[in-house]
Design a protein around this motif. Structure first.
Motif, PDB file in Angstrom:
ATOM      1  N   VAL A  81      14.314  32.432 -20.315  1.00 52.78           N
ATOM      2  CA  VAL A  81      15.101  33.549 -19.719  1.00 52.78           C
ATOM      3  C   VAL A  81      14.172  34.674 -19.206  1.00 52.78           C
ATOM      4  O   VAL A  81      14.034  35.282 -18.335  1.00 52.78           O
ATOM      5  N   LEU A  82      13.546  35.136 -20.719  1.00 52.90           N
ATOM      6  CA  LEU A  82      12.859  36.592 -20.389  1.00 52.90           C
ATOM      7  C   LEU A  82      11.592  36.277 -19.736  1.00 52.90           C
ATOM      8  O   LEU A  82      11.314  37.114 -18.790  1.00 52.90           O
ATOM      9  N   LEU A  83      11.053  35.054 -19.707  1.00 49.44           N
ATOM     10  CA  LEU A  83       9.992  34.871 -18.776  1.00 49.44           C
ATOM     11  C   LEU A  83      10.208  34.946 -17.459  1.00 49.44           C
ATOM     12  O   LEU A  83       9.322  35.452 -16.668  1.00 49.44           O
ATOM     13  N   VAL A  84      11.477  34.328 -16.684  1.00 50.16           N
ATOM     14  CA  VAL A  84      11.750  34.496 -15.498  1.00 50.16           C
ATOM     15  C   VAL A  84      12.002  36.177 -15.163  1.00 50.16           C
ATOM     16  O   VAL A  84      11.422  36.467 -14.135  1.00 50.16           O
ATOM     17  N   LEU A  85      12.558  36.583 -15.921  1.00 53.10           N
ATOM     18  CA  LEU A  85      12.893  38.180 -15.599  1.00 53.10           C
ATOM     19  C   LEU A  85      11.507  38.955 -15.672  1.00 53.10           C
ATOM     20  O   LEU A  85      11.563  39.761 -14.798  1.00 53.10           O
ATOM     21  N   VAL A  86      10.539  38.649 -16.510  1.00 57.08           N
ATOM     22  CA  VAL A  86       9.262  39.339 -16.458  1.00 57.08           C
ATOM     23  C   VAL A  86       8.548  39.031 -14.940  1.00 57.08           C
ATOM     24  O   VAL A  86       8.102  39.905 -14.505  1.00 57.08           O
ATOM     25  N   ASN A  87       8.469  37.636 -14.878  1.00 55.34           N
ATOM     26  CA  ASN A  87       7.934  37.207 -13.459  1.00 55.34           C
ATOM     27  C   ASN A  87       8.475  37.826 -12.313  1.00 55.34           C
ATOM     28  O   ASN A  87       7.842  37.874 -11.207  1.00 55.34           O
ATOM     29  N   SER A  88       9.779  38.124 -12.445  1.00 56.66           N
ATOM     30  CA  SER A  88      10.702  38.631 -11.295  1.00 56.66           C
ATOM     31  C   SER A  88       9.951  39.984 -10.794  1.00 56.66           C
ATOM     32  O   SER A  88      10.229  40.375  -9.633  1.00 56.66           O
TER      33      SER A  88
END
Lengths: 285, 312
Positions: free
Chosen positions: B60-67
């Motif tokens: 979930v954090l990875l998606v947040l960072v990539n956004s």
């Protein structure tokens, strides 16, 4: 409230649900069975063709063996995911009933992925898995093997928490006196697990196997988002294969409906087998 | 003789001593844990579980960072943090919201989920009670059809249901509530019947002697007793409806109405390349409300899952 007084209130109490149930389930179900014996492109031009659609489902020249492939792919997927999800779910549940510090936080975190929808989950894991595979110049859709293990990882991440919750409830229902008695009689930790806890949480194990099994067989959203059946239709599970037969190929609606009936029979047979197994276990106890 | 203990007993309620003893015993049993806090392995297990928790949160954090990264850098290096070169601020969010009409989709999802859950709870609890109390061939058939419908996979009725609802013009967020009531009735009726059976008839008879008609009896006596089941059912149905993709995508008029899962899938649609930046931003917007909701109603959600599993 006795029967006589309540009966005249049928209109208010049961009719709304009954009508919606007719629209939402009974009529489509009946129509679906009828249409599986017809050739049609819309419901109005249906012509009965007997068992031709069912024969087409298993005919390699018409369906290219797609359904058979999807059936094996789904079966293998179901077996692997049922075993892994239940194993990890049970192990984590055992740890979380030991009174370890932070139990509540862990439980909250492990359950969280269940609330995220299948489509969103599929795209999250597509990003991660493609990111890892890119290091080896590969993608998820390079071969159905990557799609398979990708789905296994995704389903484990999503469902371990759900099964964990059910196992925790089961383990907490084991009477403490039984465990104490076993320990006084000199049972080791492993013996307590194998001879006291496992038999006592058998109902939870049955429920969880049933849930993971039917979830795996009915899986659609995750499959659609993660690989969409690529390459070709090699990583299609049964549900996606049926969907693509309906909406991806013109003139195959009848075959799609026949596939759906076969699919329902498989899921139904699994459910009945499971219920029968539960029943015999309950008699033994 | 087994005494009936309503689920609604609160801590501190004044109870007769024999009932209190039963409640205490129940509480003692359910709070039992294998006490290992003192064991030397306890710390080790905490560390192991912490590591697993981190693995759980990372996606979930990875998606947040990539956004927050430029779209061209996302698929190539999803594990890098944004640098001054790749950071784009909120541009992906702006872009994505415009592209798919996120807030409209969110509103539709909210309307459909809340509307359907309210209708399901109201109609199915009434139907469940009616079925349990009026024992006729019709109610028996209805009950077994509901149980049967829980097993049948959606693909079986997928095509015919979309045609039926087209014919009845149910392709709007209000119309789809009826479809959800019909397709969700199986689980709900089954669970309400299971619980209604355990309500002692005496309570309802007492209400009747006091002059209640069936409608008053239902709303003043039966419904409050059914509340715990209603919470479980609404959690299970809400989780399903909010995340459902296939049913609304087939039934709703997609040019006018989208739900959140449909909007996200729409971003992918066609054969062109996907705007990964917008995709990441929309995934974040889809997840955040769920996590906030979860944080506030965790206890109910987890209890609901357990109750649903035991009865289902």
């Amino acid at each position: 409230m006795s029967k006589k007084e309540l009966r005249p209130y049928f209109l208010l109490f049961a009719l709304p649900t009954f009508i919606a149930f007719l629209i939402g389930f009974v009529v489509p179900f009946g129509l679906g069975i009828y249409l599986s014996f017809c050739k049609f492109t819309t419901v109005n031009d249906a012509v009965p063709v007997g068992f031709a659609n069912y024969l087409a489902v298993f005919d390699k020249n018409i369906d290219n063996g797609e359904f058979i492939h999807a059936l094996w792919y789904t079966t293998l997927f179901a077996i692997v995911s049922v075993i892994t999800i239940n194993f990890f779910g049970f192990c984590i549940a055992m740890l979380l009933t030991k009174g370890i510090r932070g139990t509540n936080v862990f439980r909250t975190v492990f359950f969280m992925p269940n609330l995220i929808g299948g489509i969103v989950l599929g795209y999250i894991w597509q990003l991660i898995l493609n990111g890892i595979l890119a290091r080896f110049d590969l993608t998820l859709t390079f071969s159905e093997v990557y799609g398979f293990w990708g789905l296994i990882i995704l389903m484990n991440w999503q469902q371990i928490g759900y099964m964990m919750i059910i196992y925790i409830a089961g383990i907490q229902n084991v009477p403490p006196e039984l465990i104490e008695a076993a320990k006084i009689d000199g049972a080791t930790g492993r013996q307590v697990l194998g001879h006291v806890i496992l038999p006592m949480v058998m109902p939870s194990i049955t429920i969880c196997t049933f849930l993971t099994l039917t979830n795996s067989f009915k899986l659609f959203d995750q499959n659609l988002a993660l690989t969409n059946g690529l390459p070709g239709s090699k990583s299609e599970l049964l549900a996606l294969n049926i969907y693509n037969t309906f909406y991806g190929r013109v003139g195959f609606e009848g075959v799609g409906q026949a596939k759906a009936v076969v699919f329902s029979l498989i899921v139904g047979a699994l459910a009945i087998a499971q219920l029968a197994a539960t029943h015999t276990k309950e008699v033994q106890q | 003789m087994a005494k009936y203990i309503p689920e609604t007993i609160q801590k501190g309620d004044l109870l007769p001593p024999d009932v209190q003893a039963l409640v205490d015993e129940k509480a003692k049993k359910s709070s039992y844990t294998y006490n290992a806090r003192s064991s030397p392995y306890s710390m080790l297990w905490t560390v192991v579980l912490s590591i697993i928790s981190v693995i759980y949160v990372v996606p979930v954090l990875l998606v947040l960072v990539n956004s927050f990264k430029k779209k061209a850098y996302i698929s190539r290096n999803p594990f890098n943090l944004p640098t001054s070169d790749t950071f784009v601020g909120l541009e992906n969010y702006k872009n994505g919201i415009e592209k798919i009409g996120f807030f409209q989709a969110f509103g539709n999802s909210l309307l459909i989920t809340i509307g359907s859950v309210i209708v399901i709870i109201l109609c199915c609890s009434m139907a469940g009670w009616y079925i349990t109390r009026v024992n006729s061939i019709f109610t028996k058939c209805f009950y077994y059809l509901c149980v049967f419908s829980m097993i049948v996979p959606f693909q079986m009725v997928m095509y015919t249901l979309s045609k039926t609802s087209d014919a009845l013009h149910l392709g709007t967020p209000w119309g789809i509530i009826i479809v959800y009531l019909g397709f969700g009735a199986g689980l709900a009726v089954f669970m309400f019947c299971g619980f209604a059976k355990s309500i002692p008839l005496e309570i309802e008879e007492a209400a009747m002697i006091d002059g209640c008609n069936p409608i008053q009896t239902y709303f003043k006596v039966v419904m409050p007793i059914l509340k715990p089941t209603a919470i479980s059912v609404s959690i299970l149905e809400a989780m399903w409806i909010w995340n459902d993709y296939l049913l609304p995508s087939l039934i709703l008029d997609k040019t006018k109405y989208k739900t959140v899962p449909i909007a996200i899938q729409y971003l992918k649609g066609g054969y062109g390349s996907v705007d990964m930046g917008a995709m990441m931003a929309m995934l974040v917007l889809a997840i955040v409300p769920i996590i906030i909701f979860y944080a506030f109603s965790q206890k109910y959600i987890i209890d609901g899952v357990v109750a649903g599993a035991v009865k289902g």
